[in-house]
Design an enzyme around this catalytic site. Sequence first.
Site, short mmCIF file in Angstrom:
data_model
loop_
_atom_site.label_atom_id
_atom_site.label_comp_id
_atom_site.label_asym_id
_atom_site.label_seq_id
_atom_site.Cartn_x
_atom_site.Cartn_y
_atom_site.Cartn_z
N ASN A 1 0.86 -1.18 0.00
CA ASN A 1 0.00 0.00 0.00
C ASN A 1 0.90 1.23 0.00
O ASN A 1 1.44 1.62 1.03
CB ASN A 1 -0.89 -0.02 1.25
CG ASN A 1 -1.74 1.23 1.35
OD1 ASN A 1 -1.85 2.00 0.41
ND2 ASN A 1 -2.34 1.45 2.52
N TRP A 2 1.06 1.80 -1.19
CA TRP A 2 1.98 2.95 -1.32
C TRP A 2 1.39 4.24 -0.75
O TRP A 2 2.10 5.24 -0.63
CB TRP A 2 2.35 3.17 -2.79
CG TRP A 2 3.28 2.14 -3.35
CD1 TRP A 2 3.73 1.00 -2.72
CD2 TRP A 2 3.89 2.16 -4.65
NE1 TRP A 2 4.58 0.31 -3.56
CE2 TRP A 2 4.69 0.99 -4.76
CE3 TRP A 2 3.82 3.03 -5.73
CZ2 TRP A 2 5.43 0.71 -5.91
CZ3 TRP A 2 4.56 2.74 -6.88
CH2 TRP A 2 5.36 1.58 -6.96
N LYS A 3 0.11 4.24 -0.47
CA LYS A 3 -0.56 5.46 0.01
C LYS A 3 -0.31 6.61 -0.99
O LYS A 3 -0.27 6.34 -2.18
CB LYS A 3 -0.09 5.78 1.43
CG LYS A 3 -0.20 4.55 2.35
CD LYS A 3 0.03 4.83 3.79
CE LYS A 3 -0.16 3.55 4.58
NZ LYS A 3 -0.10 3.74 6.02
N GLY B 1 2.45 2.62 10.72
CA GLY B 1 3.39 3.73 10.44
C GLY B 1 4.53 3.87 11.43
O GLY B 1 5.18 4.91 11.48
N GLY C 1 2.90 -0.95 4.35
CA GLY C 1 2.91 0.47 4.00
C GLY C 1 4.31 0.96 3.71
O GLY C 1 4.88 0.69 2.64
N SER D 1 3.20 -1.66 10.43
CA SER D 1 4.63 -1.71 10.71
C SER D 1 5.27 -3.07 10.42
O SER D 1 6.13 -3.53 11.18
CB SER D 1 4.91 -1.29 12.16
OG SER D 1 4.41 0.01 12.40
N GLU E 1 -5.74 -4.19 10.57
CA GLU E 1 -4.68 -3.21 10.78
C GLU E 1 -5.03 -2.33 11.97
O GLU E 1 -5.76 -1.34 11.82
CB GLU E 1 -4.53 -2.30 9.56
CG GLU E 1 -4.19 -3.01 8.28
CD GLU E 1 -3.57 -2.04 7.29
OE1 GLU E 1 -2.39 -2.21 6.99
OE2 GLU E 1 -4.25 -1.10 6.85
N GLU F 1 -7.01 5.18 7.04
CA GLU F 1 -6.74 6.58 6.68
C GLU F 1 -7.90 7.18 5.90
O GLU F 1 -8.16 8.38 5.98
CB GLU F 1 -5.41 6.67 5.92
CG GLU F 1 -4.24 6.47 6.88
CD GLU F 1 -2.97 5.93 6.24
OE1 GLU F 1 -2.86 5.92 5.01
OE2 GLU F 1 -2.09 5.50 7.02
N HIS G 1 -9.59 1.50 4.19
CA HIS G 1 -8.36 1.71 4.95
C HIS G 1 -8.61 2.75 6.05
O HIS G 1 -9.38 3.69 5.86
CB HIS G 1 -7.24 2.18 4.00
CG HIS G 1 -5.91 2.18 4.69
ND1 HIS G 1 -5.49 3.20 5.50
CD2 HIS G 1 -4.92 1.25 4.71
CE1 HIS G 1 -4.29 2.91 5.98
NE2 HIS G 1 -3.92 1.72 5.52
#
Length: 262
Positions: free
Chosen positions: A14-16, A178, A241, A220, A172, A104, A102
């Site tokens: 997941n490159w965000k 992160g 991530g 993480s 998650e 976010e 997700h």
Amino acid sequence: MSNPMNKNPYVIANWKMNPETKREALSILRGVKNRAAYLHNVNTVLCPPSLFLHPMAGLYGGKKVKFGAQDIFYRRGSGSFTGETSADQLMDADVEYVIVGHSERRDMGETNEVVEKKVHTALKAGFKTVVCVGEKARDENGEYLQFVKRELKTALVDAPEPYRENILIAYEPIWAIGGGPHDAMSSHEMHQMSLYIRKVLREFFSEKRAEQIPILYGGSVERSNAEELIKNAHVQGFLVGHASLDPDHFVDILEIVNEVAK
Ligand code: PGA
């Protein structure tokens, strides 16, 4: 292969909202694709920002690495929905996986009900659909378990047959996202959570379906904790991530998971 959960695991990047340029995106892909080509036991998926999907698919031309989107809109086709991307547009870009819900995105206002609509749309369009769930914090009374159950139930209870075989769940916990390798969940905690998620799934899916749905862990995951987690956390892979933006780091994770799945 000691653990049946390790059969055909998934490692999904997941490159965000990274990287900043197409040039960098293609460079990460170049760094991943040749080494990934030999890793036959692991499903390798890259989810870049949707703007990079076409150029990446154009550069790749191989079969081993699959592409995914980080979100999808719940209306099909085309239309007046500023800023959104439809299932049909994603299909045109060779996308096979879609991440939905997700944390976010939920943090930006996406509700369980919107997640449900997106999950249905993604499944009906034939995507492998990665449904993200996870609590912000843990509490002594186990409220967080109810929170995760609500997320799972709303997203999945009416998931249309026969598309349920394309559901994947990514657990998650937001508190583990992160950070560094020490911020990830312990494999023991994740094992407990994976048993809990399957118990919830059995409340509305058949026993067989509840057993089959892959449960991934995210938060993480790095090369230093991937082996311990894939061996002992009772998960069928990872959503990765920050470590997925460094091709060497990401391929190390792929190799670890591939080796354990042999
Ligand atoms: P992280 O992100 O690996 O950087 O913790 C995971 C995710 O948010 O999907």
